[in-house]
Design an enzyme around this catalytic site. Sequence first.
Site, PDB file in Angstrom:
ATOM      1  CB  SER A  89     -51.101 -17.944 -47.787  1.00  0.00           C
ATOM      2  OG  SER A  89     -51.949 -19.031 -48.098  1.00  0.00           O
ATOM      3  CE1 TYR A 124     -46.934 -21.358 -47.413  1.00  0.00           C
ATOM      4  CE2 TYR A 124     -49.311 -21.675 -47.334  1.00  0.00           C
ATOM      5  CZ  TYR A 124     -48.196 -21.059 -47.882  1.00  0.00           C
ATOM      6  OH  TYR A 124     -48.353 -20.143 -48.892  1.00  0.00           O
TER       7      TYR A 124
END
Length: 180
Positions: A133, A146
């Site tokens: 990501s 995250y």
Amino acid sequence: MKEIAVVTGASSGIGAATAVALAKSGYEVIAAARRVDRLEALAKANPNIKTAHLDVTDQKSVDDFAKTLQGKPVAILVNNAGGAFDGAAVLDSDPKVWQETYDVNVVGAVRMTKAITPIMKAHGKGHIVIISSTAGYIAYENGGSYVAAKHGDVALARTLRLELAGDPIRVTEIAPGMVK
């Protein structure tokens, strides 16, 4: 026999779209995830997609899945299973959520890579894809668990690329931004 592409976390989003794209490209796709009911819709729409129940956070699940692939031409592994499970500031966060986030995003990819790479080596080639990501490169507020996990995915891809140098296995990291 068609070459096989394995996509984890294929029950929705990027994983489902990847499974469809690989099937359209001629691979026999094994779309794997915990939510088998969602996988069945993918398989119904495309005869090149097969489904498999897989929980990348459970070593036995990964081992059992890998046994079904022994001796088969597995050419691609897309480590896509993952997710963000909170939106808490670090000081307000729950360490259990951090552990869950890291386990599915990073350790799950490690489990799958360890299980599938020997099968690829026996096939004579392979391509491991790690879906990280932009969060693996740029931190943001209230996303610590995250962000940390996706930094782990980036490190995993970079390390694998070095460790598999000389083997006929490519390693690619894809770092998408926000998706719908």
